[in-house]
Write an enzyme that holds these catalytic residues in place. Sequence first.
Site: not given
Ligand code: GCW
Length: 723
Positions: A185-186, A309, A383, A405, A411
């Site tokens: 993912e990403r 999410e 984000d 983090e 991304e």
């Molecule tokens: O930045 C967003 C991303 C998701 C990611 C989420 C997270 C792993 O688009 O892909 O999921 O954050 O950090 O949990």
Amino acid sequence: MGCKKFILIFFLCIGSSFSQSPEGYNLWLEYSKIQQPSLVEAYNDLTTSIYFQGGTNTLKVAKQEMATGLEKMLGRIPDFTNSINPDHTLIVTKGSFLPEAVIKSFEKDLQKIGNEGFVIKSVPHNKKDILVVTANNDIGILYGIFRLLHLIQTGQSLVGIKLVDAPKIDIRMLNHWDNLDRTVERGYAGFSLWNWQKLTDFIDPRYVDYARANASIGINAVSLTNVNANALILTPMYLEKVKALAMVFEPYGIKVYLTARFSAPMEIGGLETADPLDAKVQKWWNDKVREIYGYIPNFGGFLVKANSEGQPGPQNYGRNHVDGANMMATALEPFGGNVIWRAFVYSEHDPEDRAKQAYSEFVPFDGQFKNNVLVQVKNGAIDFQPREPFHPMFGAMPQTPLMMEFQITQEYLGFSTHLVYLPKLFEEVLKSDTYQKGKGSTVAKVVDGSLHNKKISGMAGVANIGTDLNWTGHPFAQANWYGFGRLAWNPDLSSDTIAEEWIKATYTDDEKFVVPIKKMMMNSREAVVNYMGPLGLHHIFDTGHHYGPGPWVGNLSRPEWNPIYYHKADEKGIGFDRTPTGSNATAQYADEVATIFNDPKTCPEEYLLWFHHLPWDYELKNGQTLWNGMALKYQEGVDQVETMIKTWETVKPHITQTQYKEVAMLLKIQLKEAKWWRDACLLYFQTFSKRNLPDGVEKPKQTLEYYKSLRFPFAPGIRPRWN
Ligand code: GCW
């Protein structure tokens, strides 16, 4: 020439230059031959006779690294002995085994460096100066050896050296968002390194090189799997495989963590609930943890994304984050394991500004988490945008260890196609002053635990690593992995220093290369901010894959997934009012900070539209109107990429053809995409501003409709849910 013939020749050319050895695989551990004869002689003198204390696996790999490094750099196999004699020029041993004659001069240093630090010092011995590398523990020796090799690789003098260094942060961690099917993912650098199918019997040599690279920069923890977790990783079949990886990493001081899916007791345990207050659920986790430690005695613990999410979490059962985290912490506590609980939460059912939600949800829990829980907070409240003000949670939970983090994978920063040097971004966040305990309460001090005397501290980076030959896709993205590790070791290092270290270790220490390339790297982050989201604009990316601009997107089911939610452009102006007249997100900061952000005149212009909705004719500090100033920033971003291309051309003589070509091609794509961002955003915002583009801004070549029509169904890094 016929077209077919031309194409064939073209591919042969490409093929031939790229069929060389996989350049870039060795990262910053290339250990290329030292060219300057005087340096070779000096280093040879120091390494003629080396006492290296043998023993554990960690010491063995340290010695191996030293042998490889010195042989490659100095062209001679070093001479190791395993008993102390008077001829030694270099002694490598733990403090407790130092020879009587020198031990005194190390006592004070050894007291300062804790479990993982090291000392590299030149001391008089038998009428000559000898070099000593020492530490309290084996891992300190390994870190010391990597540093010594780095000093040699970058041509630094060891005469009279006194280097005493220790990490300021306890958990220095990579978070892989790797799925069990090996998609990432990403991830923009190929597939996951973890070949679950062939493990445990097949140990890819890359696992060792991965561990070496991490240890060389002090990374001591990795979580192997995606935070959007699959419970299967906790089943015996996978735990066997995890154990195999953990055993490879162990000599390098790296602990393995796993992502724990909150609903695992139901999915793989057959229970009817995953309620953290249910005794059967608690027992299930206790048993599971004991089972894991049976496989992996040095297991680090769990990383958890809960109620975020769509991931399951304690709230599914009417419980809260404390209930969930403490349940897992109780299971891990007897074994010394930790829970890293993510604070990346926001809900479509909460009409509140998304930027406020994590703070509102977590800060009231301060003081309620068990001692082995760390709360992991993204650097900004939305984000991983090209630029965000620091997350207001930093400094606001004095009784809870807050782990940083960062996202190393790009991304929102052009994937592995754009050259963006991220330590500049990381440094900006770490240096930000939270004012939570008066002036000087920087984010770095919150994260390293010194501001509130935390017992444990941590920094995580979402990895940008995959199966690509050079690990990270873009050769310069290696600098982001490197820089993350260095800042996790010492969050006070400057991004400038780190860039210089990396360039010299990776390419050359020739100033004609180092000076322009460092400048290019240092400006690259501002360039991407300018061409993607200047003046505080954020989250205007196209849906799902986040590749390219999509400021017009407004049809997604969750309001806060839509770019229009973030820029709020209308006929009057643009920007998100987060002051007391708007969402009042600024109230989550210390008063000193809130006061600065609340007034557009004092708010740093980098964050202007993050905190304010302002008229198109609002006057910026440089006298331009907001519309003109914004358009000029977009243009500036494009111009900066043009400059990067020129810089890269000037250093051509210092690198191989392959190295030159690879980056030159990537920069060309970056330029194309920077123009795409500029044109698409300006055409779209112009429908509200109804003003012409100012002089100096190139006219778009396409229409807004064209940009809106672009689709990228197979853009990389996408998660299944988006398909
Ligand atoms: O930045 C967003 C991303 C998701 C990611 C989420 C997270 C792993 O688009 O892909 O999921 O954050 O950090 O949990």
